[in-house]
Design a protein around this motif. Structure first.
Motif, PDB file in Angstrom:
ATOM      1  N   SER A 323      47.485  52.491  19.653  1.00 32.08           N
ATOM      2  CA  SER A 323      47.254  52.405  21.097  1.00 32.08           C
ATOM      3  C   SER A 323      47.831  51.124  21.690  1.00 32.08           C
ATOM      4  CB  SER A 323      45.758  52.495  21.408  1.00 32.08           C
ATOM      5  OG  SER A 323      45.067  51.359  20.905  1.00 32.08           O
ATOM      6  N   LEU A 324      48.387  50.247  20.824  1.00 28.01           N
ATOM      7  CA  LEU A 324      48.899  48.958  21.290  1.00 28.01           C
ATOM      8  C   LEU A 324      50.416  48.895  21.349  1.00 28.01           C
ATOM      9  CD1 LEU A 324      46.596  46.410  19.397  1.00 28.01           C
ATOM     10  CD2 LEU A 324      46.115  47.735  21.451  1.00 28.01           C
ATOM     11  N   TYR A 325      51.114  49.956  20.964  1.00 29.64           N
ATOM     12  CA  TYR A 325      52.583  49.877  20.982  1.00 29.64           C
ATOM     13  C   TYR A 325      53.196  51.265  21.122  1.00 29.64           C
ATOM     14  CZ  TYR A 325      53.155  51.771  16.269  1.00 29.64           C
ATOM     15  OH  TYR A 325      53.163  52.601  15.181  1.00 29.64           O
ATOM     16  N   SER A 326      54.489  51.253  21.450  1.00 31.05           N
ATOM     17  CA  SER A 326      55.299  52.468  21.486  1.00 31.05           C
ATOM     18  C   SER A 326      56.533  52.247  20.628  1.00 31.05           C
ATOM     19  CB  SER A 326      55.725  52.782  22.927  1.00 31.05           C
ATOM     20  OG  SER A 326      56.748  53.759  22.945  1.00 31.05           O
ATOM     21  N   LYS A 327      56.895  53.223  19.833  1.00 31.52           N
ATOM     22  CA  LYS A 327      58.073  53.087  18.972  1.00 31.52           C
ATOM     23  C   LYS A 327      59.363  52.959  19.773  1.00 31.52           C
ATOM     24  CE  LYS A 327      56.179  55.445  14.911  1.00 31.52           C
ATOM     25  NZ  LYS A 327      56.279  56.613  14.000  1.00 31.52           N
ATOM     26  N   SER A 328      59.312  53.314  21.051  1.00 28.30           N
ATOM     27  CA  SER A 328      60.494  53.183  21.900  1.00 28.30           C
ATOM     28  C   SER A 328      60.801  51.724  22.226  1.00 28.30           C
ATOM     29  CB  SER A 328      60.303  53.965  23.202  1.00 28.30           C
ATOM     30  OG  SER A 328      59.281  53.382  24.001  1.00 28.30           O
ATOM     31  N   LEU A 329      59.822  50.836  22.020  1.00 27.82           N
ATOM     32  CA  LEU A 329      59.995  49.412  22.265  1.00 27.82           C
ATOM     33  C   LEU A 329      59.376  48.695  21.067  1.00 27.82           C
ATOM     34  CD1 LEU A 329      61.050  47.350  24.316  1.00 27.82           C
ATOM     35  CD2 LEU A 329      58.808  47.419  25.432  1.00 27.82           C
ATOM     36  N   LYS A 330      60.195  48.439  20.066  1.00 25.49           N
ATOM     37  CA  LYS A 330      59.726  48.138  18.724  1.00 25.49           C
ATOM     38  C   LYS A 330      58.906  46.868  18.590  1.00 25.49           C
ATOM     39  CE  LYS A 330      63.762  50.458  16.734  1.00 25.49           C
ATOM     40  NZ  LYS A 330      64.977  50.307  15.897  1.00 25.49           N
ATOM     41  N   ASN A 331      59.211  45.847  19.384  1.00 27.01           N
ATOM     42  CA  ASN A 331      58.609  44.535  19.136  1.00 27.01           C
ATOM     43  C   ASN A 331      57.758  44.023  20.288  1.00 27.01           C
ATOM     44  OD1 ASN A 331      60.882  44.225  20.766  1.00 27.01           O
ATOM     45  ND2 ASN A 331      61.378  42.196  19.956  1.00 27.01           N
ATOM     46  N   SER A 369      55.517  40.570  12.658  1.00 23.40           N
ATOM     47  CA  SER A 369      56.598  41.556  12.627  1.00 23.40           C
ATOM     48  C   SER A 369      57.326  41.627  13.961  1.00 23.40           C
ATOM     49  CB  SER A 369      56.019  42.942  12.294  1.00 23.40           C
ATOM     50  OG  SER A 369      56.997  43.952  12.350  1.00 23.40           O
ATOM     51  N   ASP A 370      58.575  42.111  13.910  1.00 19.67           N
ATOM     52  CA  ASP A 370      59.315  42.413  15.128  1.00 19.67           C
ATOM     53  C   ASP A 370      59.646  43.900  15.199  1.00 19.67           C
ATOM     54  OD1 ASP A 370      61.236  42.633  13.185  1.00 19.67           O
ATOM     55  OD2 ASP A 370      62.716  41.358  14.188  1.00 19.67           O
ATOM     56  N   ASP A 371      58.902  44.708  14.426  1.00 23.19           N
ATOM     57  CA  ASP A 371      59.045  46.162  14.472  1.00 23.19           C
ATOM     58  C   ASP A 371      57.694  46.770  14.118  1.00 23.19           C
ATOM     59  OD1 ASP A 371      59.596  48.844  14.248  1.00 23.19           O
ATOM     60  OD2 ASP A 371      61.451  48.583  13.112  1.00 23.19           O
ATOM     61  N   GLY A 373      56.410  49.687  14.523  1.00 19.11           N
ATOM     62  CA  GLY A 373      56.375  51.010  13.926  1.00 19.11           C
ATOM     63  C   GLY A 373      56.480  50.987  12.419  1.00 19.11           C
ATOM     64  N   SER A 374      57.086  49.930  11.883  1.00 17.10           N
ATOM     65  CA  SER A 374      57.237  49.818  10.434  1.00 17.10           C
ATOM     66  C   SER A 374      56.341  48.735   9.841  1.00 17.10           C
ATOM     67  CB  SER A 374      58.698  49.526  10.076  1.00 17.10           C
ATOM     68  OG  SER A 374      59.113  48.290  10.621  1.00 17.10           O
ATOM     69  N   LEU A 375      55.479  48.140  10.658  1.00 15.10           N
ATOM     70  CA  LEU A 375      54.574  47.101  10.173  1.00 15.10           C
ATOM     71  C   LEU A 375      53.604  47.680   9.146  1.00 15.10           C
ATOM     72  CD1 LEU A 375      53.250  44.260  10.354  1.00 15.10           C
ATOM     73  CD2 LEU A 375      51.961  45.105  12.316  1.00 15.10           C
ATOM     74  N   ASP A 376      53.386  46.956   8.090  1.00 10.72           N
ATOM     75  CA  ASP A 376      52.413  47.352   7.061  1.00 10.72           C
ATOM     76  C   ASP A 376      51.011  47.183   7.658  1.00 10.72           C
ATOM     77  OD1 ASP A 376      50.691  47.624   4.912  1.00 10.72           O
ATOM     78  OD2 ASP A 376      51.835  46.334   3.571  1.00 10.72           O
ATOM     79  N   ILE A 377      50.384  48.297   8.027  1.00  8.79           N
ATOM     80  CA  ILE A 377      49.081  48.244   8.690  1.00  8.79           C
ATOM     81  C   ILE A 377      48.026  47.599   7.796  1.00  8.79           C
ATOM     82  CG2 ILE A 377      47.217  49.613   9.689  1.00  8.79           C
ATOM     83  CD1 ILE A 377      49.692  49.419  11.426  1.00  8.79           C
ATOM     84  N   SER A 378      48.101  47.863   6.502  1.00  7.80           N
ATOM     85  CA  SER A 378      47.107  47.272   5.600  1.00  7.80           C
ATOM     86  C   SER A 378      47.221  45.748   5.582  1.00  7.80           C
ATOM     87  CB  SER A 378      47.262  47.843   4.195  1.00  7.80           C
ATOM     88  OG  SER A 378      48.528  47.495   3.639  1.00  7.80           O
TER      89      SER A 378
END
Length: 396
Positions: A323-331, A369-371, A373-378
């Motif tokens: 809910s805090l980001y969109s993959k269309s704007l990675k960082n 991270s600066d992406d 969508g690929s950040l390790d959530i754990s």
């Protein structure tokens, strides 16, 4: 002749936090504590946003109203900081001093604070953490490349400048940065009713007058619901013209209310009027996950913290990172009332504790991270847990 819209590039930062309200304060603090070089951009000359400049001096509950604290970390740190030098009303002794119970019949973990004192305490906290605070500048543009924000463009006394950034947090309250960068957003269709809050003092002491009540979202309006409105108009709150009109109307309502009161008590004088328009919901991100009221007590695998419902006792919501980001704007991560949610849930997520919880999560992620969508959530969750955040209801 110098070009009016000349943009100078300024040295870069790891993280730019746009907006110095409670969400921005929490985000900047979290990012700095994770060793990021942080710039906090705030268009006013006072931190705290609606909590301070808007005089919404109620730090709403960190608990579920049933005896369990659900919001931790910076959310609790800022609550305690807000009354470090004294509270405007007595603090709940059951939560602050362990006196009495914490049942559904007892006081919730909340407080009220002095706006100016809290703002200065937040400023000291951020400066002590190494955050660069930039006052008097508005975010007016965003430069992107391949789905990433590369520069935050601001304008103020020093002209128009572009700050190179690795990542950013949009804590503007109006989702300005994400919107300027091309992310999908939506506005509050119901619109905001006018509010005008001010403090006055007299022989009976120092008091807050709240003119204009919060309107229930349409989904919660029972049959026959009515609201006494200061003016018969609603505002989306995303244009300069509307916000200027709201401010003028707010000043007028506050002044007239004081004048009417003073007819019966000439000891009364206004102490301060709200210096920003009191908008509650304006524009928010359309993110990877939309929070909704039905998420009460639902386990979220990517939870980055929990919040309660300030309007009623019982609900507990785990906040999904989606809910805090969109993959269309990675960082770019959003925090505060910009988060992705339904209109009904927006009325829950816009308040101080939720802003602090989402701000800490967004700031921590931006330092890592600066992406997103690929950040390790754990890894993000582990970092938040080390910083005192409880992620899931089952862990209470």
């Amino acid at each position: 002749m110098k070009e009016v819209l000349e943009t100078r590039e300024i040295g870069g930062y790891d993280v730019a936090v746009c907006g110095g309200g409670i969400a921005g304060i929490a985000a900047a603090l979290a990012a700095a504590r994770h060793n990021a070089r942080v710039l906090l951009i705030e268009k006013q000359y006072l931190l705290g946003g609606l909590a301070t400049s808007g005089l919404v001096t109620f730090y709403l509950p960190l608990c579920d109203g049933m005896g369990r604290q659900v919001s931790f970390g910076i959310a609790e740190e800022l609550l305690r900081l807000s009354v470090k030098d004294g509270a405007e009303n007595p603090v709940p002794r059951n939560w602050f001093y362990g006196e009495g119970g914490k049942t559904e019949k007892d006081k919730r973990f909340e407080t009220s604070f002095n706006a100016q004192v809290f703002a200065v305490l937040c400023e000291k906290l951020l400066l002590g953490a190494g955050v660069d605070v930039l006052y008097g500048d508005s975010v007016v543009g965003a430069k992107t490349n391949a789905g990433k924000l590369t520069h935050v463009i601001v304008e103020g006394k020093s002209g128009r400048r572009a700050y190179a950034v690795k990542s950013a947090v949009d804590a503007t309250g109006d989702c300005d940065l994400a919107n300027l960068a091309g992310a999908k957003t939506n506005t509050y269709e119901q619109g905001n009713v006018l509010a005008a809050w001010y403090y006055f003092a007299g022989k009976d002491g120092y008091k807050l007058k709240c003119l204009g009540s919060a309107e229930k979202p349409k989904a919660e309006q029972e049959e026959g619901y009515k609201l006494n409105m200061l003016v018969n108009k609603r505002f989306k709150g995303v244009t300069s013209e509307e916000l200027s009109e709201m401010t003028v109307l707010s000043h007028d309502a506050s002044y007239n209310d004081w004048k009417a009161k003073r007819e019966n008590d000439d000891s009364l004088w206004p102490v301060t009027f709200a210096t920003i328009p009191l908008v509650r919901m304006t524009r928010k991100l359309v993110g990877e996950r939309e929070m909704k009221n039905a998420d009460d007590k639902v386990y979220m695998p990517d939870s980055v913290g929990m919040v309660s419902n300030w309007k009623t006792r019982g609900p507990v919501y785990e906040v999904p990172f989606g809910s805090l980001y969109s993959k269309s704007l990675k960082n770019v991560a959003v925090a505060g009332r910009c988060v992705s949610c339904t209109e009904q849930m927006w009325d829950v997520m816009r308040v101080i504790p939720c802003c602090a919880v989402t701000g800490q999560a967004a700031g921590t992620a931006a330092a890592m991270s600066d992406d997103f969508g690929s950040l390790d959530i754990s890894a993000l969750q582990s970092a938040l847990k080390r910083d005192g955040v409880v992620l899931h209801e089952k862990d209470l």
